[in-house]
Design an enzyme around this catalytic site. Sequence first.
Site, mmCIF file in Angstrom:
data_model
loop_
_atom_site.group_PDB
_atom_site.id
_atom_site.type_symbol
_atom_site.label_atom_id
_atom_site.label_comp_id
_atom_site.label_asym_id
_atom_site.label_seq_id
_atom_site.Cartn_x
_atom_site.Cartn_y
_atom_site.Cartn_z
ATOM 1 N N LYS A 111 5.446 -19.739 -6.120
ATOM 2 C CA LYS A 111 5.724 -20.879 -5.108
ATOM 3 C C LYS A 111 5.336 -22.253 -5.490
ATOM 4 O O LYS A 111 5.969 -23.182 -5.029
ATOM 5 C CB LYS A 111 5.434 -20.393 -3.824
ATOM 6 C CG LYS A 111 5.976 -19.035 -3.051
ATOM 7 C CD LYS A 111 5.538 -18.692 -1.782
ATOM 8 C CE LYS A 111 6.446 -17.565 -1.240
ATOM 9 N NZ LYS A 111 6.034 -17.227 -0.036
ATOM 10 N N LYS A 192 13.903 -10.126 -6.899
ATOM 11 C CA LYS A 192 13.666 -9.309 -5.617
ATOM 12 C C LYS A 192 14.584 -9.893 -4.570
ATOM 13 O O LYS A 192 15.098 -10.998 -4.524
ATOM 14 C CB LYS A 192 12.466 -9.169 -5.049
ATOM 15 C CG LYS A 192 11.696 -10.308 -4.074
ATOM 16 C CD LYS A 192 10.553 -10.028 -3.373
ATOM 17 C CE LYS A 192 10.364 -10.799 -2.370
ATOM 18 N NZ LYS A 192 9.351 -10.669 -1.489
ATOM 19 N N LYS A 195 14.450 -13.170 1.705
ATOM 20 C CA LYS A 195 14.961 -13.968 2.697
ATOM 21 C C LYS A 195 15.111 -15.428 2.421
ATOM 22 O O LYS A 195 16.074 -15.840 2.857
ATOM 23 C CB LYS A 195 13.730 -14.093 4.029
ATOM 24 C CG LYS A 195 13.306 -12.769 4.645
ATOM 25 C CD LYS A 195 12.445 -13.194 5.791
ATOM 26 C CE LYS A 195 11.555 -12.235 6.108
ATOM 27 N NZ LYS A 195 10.304 -12.685 5.730
HETATM 28 P P1 AMP Z 1 8.269 -11.344 3.506
HETATM 29 O O1 AMP Z 1 9.854 -11.498 3.388
HETATM 30 O O2 AMP Z 1 7.655 -11.978 2.270
HETATM 31 O O3 AMP Z 1 7.593 -11.996 4.845
HETATM 32 O O4 AMP Z 1 7.886 -9.961 3.456
HETATM 33 C C1 AMP Z 1 7.725 -8.765 4.398
HETATM 34 C C2 AMP Z 1 7.578 -7.592 3.913
HETATM 35 O O5 AMP Z 1 8.477 -7.178 3.308
HETATM 36 C C3 AMP Z 1 6.360 -7.554 2.892
HETATM 37 O O6 AMP Z 1 5.524 -6.443 3.022
HETATM 38 C C4 AMP Z 1 7.266 -7.420 1.626
HETATM 39 O O7 AMP Z 1 6.252 -6.695 0.537
HETATM 40 C C5 AMP Z 1 8.277 -6.624 2.015
HETATM 41 N N1 AMP Z 1 9.321 -6.942 1.240
HETATM 42 C C6 AMP Z 1 9.886 -8.384 0.942
HETATM 43 N N2 AMP Z 1 10.929 -8.373 0.161
HETATM 44 C C7 AMP Z 1 11.089 -7.006 -0.346
HETATM 45 C C8 AMP Z 1 11.797 -6.431 -1.299
HETATM 46 N N3 AMP Z 1 13.005 -6.926 -1.832
HETATM 47 N N4 AMP Z 1 11.702 -5.088 -1.322
HETATM 48 C C9 AMP Z 1 10.807 -4.315 -0.918
HETATM 49 N N5 AMP Z 1 9.927 -4.922 0.156
HETATM 50 C C10 AMP Z 1 10.174 -6.235 0.343
#
Ligand code: AMP
Length: 326
Positions: A111, A192, A195
């Site tokens: 990041k 990956k 969001k």
């Molecule tokens: P975040 O979007 O970074 O707030 O992620 C929230 C949760 O979702 C965390 O536990 C991440 O590891 C999980 N997560 C986010 N993107 C993925 C993805 N593409 N596949 C699996 N888990 C995800």
Amino acid sequence: MKKILTGLQPTGVITLGNYIGAIKQMVKYQDQYDSYLFVADLHAITIPQDKEQLSKNTRDLLALYLACGVDPKKNKIYIQSENEYHTNISWLLECNTYYGELSRMTQFKDKSRKNANFTTGLLTYPVLMAADILAYDVDYVPVGIDQKQHVELARDIAERFNKKYGETFKLPEALISSEGTKIMDLVTPDKKMSKSSESQKGVIRLLDDEKTIRKKIMGATTDSETVIKYDPENKPGISNLINIYISFTGKTIKEVEEEFAQKTYGEFKTKVADVVIEEISQIQKRYNEIINNNELDKILDEGREFTRKIAKKKYEDMKYKMGFRR
Ligand code: AMP
Ligand code: TRP
């Protein structure tokens, strides 16, 4: 009873990746463990956020938690910023964390490379995350694989603190689901599903309409072969669709390969879209009922009061042990 805790950032409507990697796991474990689920809004501001959007995303995310089957009777549900002890604890932990440890975190390196004007919050982000976890003596932290390093750091910080000041924290463990640990972007399956992706084409969001979801899945990047086989290295697109399919159906990779042995990529994608849409449309129906309901506020008030008491106790214990006494 063992404790389980996780948080998601309110940085946009959650994706299929968040749902599979984090929320589905919480739903699966809520009968078995004492469960804590929160909105990590303080983590969201480690990168700039629009303030209107931040509050809207926070409420949406909470409504989606419930719509996805998170039971407020079985979970403490709360907003991170409503519990000031997380940041208080974080400061005490920061002073027991090395700069080198933080600057080596993979997510920080990624990041901070993307924006030269990154804030200090981006660097200290994992310490706040450690505070979120350690405040409650959590046993397991269900996260996607990208967050595993942060949970391990929380464990290291806890261990160090315990050694230096006496037994204070339980050592947490990351809980990584075996199916579909990392859901990839449908268009660029070496990245990956996130969001914050610039392109929306490869990202399915939980509030996308049926037509959009189907279009995105049908348009997923595959390869020039015709076999439906799990091989993330050489067939990342198909393997990603298999991961999605198994996490929605509970089937094994082998069962999926057999089910589609004689089928085309188009037929497979149609089936993947069917199962995803079926589950997501139920979630959306419930989301619409919940979002305008003041039941949500009651749940949040209760979650805040309950978790503040626990975190306050932990903070005071830490302070005492560190020598903050009259
Ligand atoms: P975040 O979007 O970074 O707030 O992620 C929230 C949760 O979702 C965390 O536990 C991440 O590891 C999980 N997560 C986010 N993107 C993925 C993805 N593409 N596949 C699996 N888990 C995800
Ligand atoms: N950093 C996590 C993410 O982006 C969210 C988070 C904040 C979290 N605090 C946490 C997850 C504590 C688990 C436990 O996904």
